[in-house]
Scaffold this motif. Structure first.
Motif, mmCIF file in Angstrom:
data_model
loop_
_atom_site.group_PDB
_atom_site.id
_atom_site.type_symbol
_atom_site.label_atom_id
_atom_site.label_comp_id
_atom_site.label_asym_id
_atom_site.label_seq_id
_atom_site.Cartn_x
_atom_site.Cartn_y
_atom_site.Cartn_z
ATOM 1 N N ASP A 249 0.894 -1.459 0.067
ATOM 2 C CA ASP A 249 -0.005 -0.016 -0.090
ATOM 3 C C ASP A 249 0.901 1.412 0.162
ATOM 4 O OD1 ASP A 249 -2.128 -1.384 -0.030
ATOM 5 O OD2 ASP A 249 -2.718 -1.339 2.046
ATOM 6 N N PHE B 43 0.129 2.411 -4.570
ATOM 7 C CA PHE B 43 -1.150 1.804 -5.224
ATOM 8 C C PHE B 43 -1.256 2.256 -6.428
ATOM 9 C CE2 PHE B 43 -5.612 1.557 -6.092
ATOM 10 C CZ PHE B 43 -5.798 0.010 -5.901
ATOM 11 N N SER B 44 -1.457 3.757 -6.872
ATOM 12 C CA SER B 44 -1.940 4.196 -7.914
ATOM 13 C C SER B 44 -0.832 4.012 -8.881
ATOM 14 C CB SER B 44 -2.039 5.703 -7.766
ATOM 15 O OG SER B 44 -3.030 5.903 -6.968
ATOM 16 N N TYR C 184 -11.024 2.068 -8.564
ATOM 17 C CA TYR C 184 -10.150 1.212 -7.505
ATOM 18 C C TYR C 184 -9.315 2.194 -6.444
ATOM 19 C CZ TYR C 184 -11.906 -2.777 -9.455
ATOM 20 O OH TYR C 184 -12.632 -4.031 -9.910
ATOM 21 N N HIS D 165 -9.150 2.091 -2.605
ATOM 22 C CA HIS D 165 -7.973 1.928 -1.727
ATOM 23 C C HIS D 165 -8.205 2.944 -0.657
ATOM 24 C CE1 HIS D 165 -3.827 2.022 -0.850
ATOM 25 N NE2 HIS D 165 -3.834 3.148 -1.142
ATOM 26 N N ALA E 36 -9.205 -1.725 -1.112
ATOM 27 C CA ALA E 36 -8.024 -2.199 -2.116
ATOM 28 C C ALA E 36 -6.823 -2.005 -1.964
ATOM 29 C CB ALA E 36 -8.438 -1.327 -3.577
ATOM 30 N N HIS E 37 -5.796 -3.117 -2.205
ATOM 31 C CA HIS E 37 -4.454 -3.071 -1.576
ATOM 32 C C HIS E 37 -3.670 -3.537 -2.941
ATOM 33 C CE1 HIS E 37 -6.213 -2.986 2.357
ATOM 34 N NE2 HIS E 37 -7.002 -3.887 2.148
ATOM 35 N N SER E 38 -2.223 -2.860 -2.441
ATOM 36 C CA SER E 38 -1.391 -3.075 -3.508
ATOM 37 C C SER E 38 0.116 -3.916 -2.696
ATOM 38 C CB SER E 38 -0.725 -1.901 -4.285
ATOM 39 O OG SER E 38 -0.341 -1.073 -3.216
ATOM 40 N N TYR F 154 -2.388 -5.783 -7.266
ATOM 41 C CA TYR F 154 -3.272 -5.084 -6.561
ATOM 42 C C TYR F 154 -4.438 -5.973 -6.525
ATOM 43 C CZ TYR F 154 -5.957 -3.512 -10.509
ATOM 44 O OH TYR F 154 -6.799 -3.096 -11.681
ATOM 45 N N ARG G 48 -0.928 0.754 7.049
ATOM 46 C CA ARG G 48 0.186 1.246 6.449
ATOM 47 C C ARG G 48 1.031 1.983 7.704
ATOM 48 N NH1 ARG G 48 -2.870 4.738 1.664
ATOM 49 N NH2 ARG G 48 -4.794 3.690 2.460
#
Length: 201
Positions: A67, A70-71, A97, A101, A106-108, A122, A201
């Motif tokens: 996280d 993410f973008s 998304y 997030h 939503a997670h990465s 993600y 995070r």
């Protein structure tokens, strides 16, 4: 069936019913709902890591975060690559998304090398279910290492279901397989009724 004016709340309800959105291609503004007859999953208790990949992980070649970008991960997944000139991630998917997030759904997982983002993935979490959406890699094994970290994170957090949507040869090497839509919905309903923890995070 197209899905105009989607909101994050509608999107989460759709996931709870076994649906997810896709675009035909990157520059197509429309979305449609997908519910495959055969659904790909990775059993968290039967996840397979090859000896070669295990050596790569032990070498600490990559730094892993969650996280933190993410973008950037989403945009990398949406970018065309050799052999995949088109992608199903359009601007509406990016917008939706990003909102998921921001809301904690939503997670990465990011994979770094020498300070550069070289791989990642993600997905969406709901209850004890995690819906893997997309992954990318810029150097060998980066996305695989991110997937291993994802599975470790899901296990530690008490997740019960890792949905890959479709089955690929790449994922099959980790133990992914297909189940029927009916069987998937049973697992899904059980998973979203439970609570799991994604690390803060």
């Amino acid at each position: 069936m197209h899905a105009p004016l989607l909101t994050p709340q509608i999107l989460l309800r759709a996931y709870a019913e076994g649906l997810f959105p896709m675009a035909e291609k990157r520059d197509d503004p429309a979305l449609y709902w997908v519910s495959p007859e055969q659904r790909g999953i990775i059993p968290l208790d039967d996840f397979h890591v090859s000896r070669r990949l295990a050596r790569t992980i032990r070498s600490a070649r990559f730094g892993i975060t969650t996280d933190q970008a993410f973008s950037d991960v989403m945009r990398a997944c949406a970018a065309p690559t050799q052999g995949r000139e088109q992608t199903w991630i359009n601007d509406e998917i990016l917008r939706l998304y990003a909102a998921l997030h921001a809301g904690g759904h939503a997670h990465s997982v990011e994979c770094w090398q020498s300070g550069e983002l070289v791989g990642g993935l993600y997905g969406v979490s709901l209850g004890a279910a995690f819906f893997g959406e997309s992954m990318f890699t810029r150097v060998r094994d980066a996305s695989k290492v991110a997937l291993v970290h994802l599975v470790e994170t899901l296990r530690a957090g008490g997740f019960a279901l890792l949905d890959t949507q479709f089955l690929t040869g790449h994922l099959a090497g980790f133990g992914a397989h297909e189940i029927s839509r009916a069987d998937y919905l049973i697992l899904l309903n059980e998973a979203i009724a439970q609570q799991a923890i994604w690390p803060k995070r």
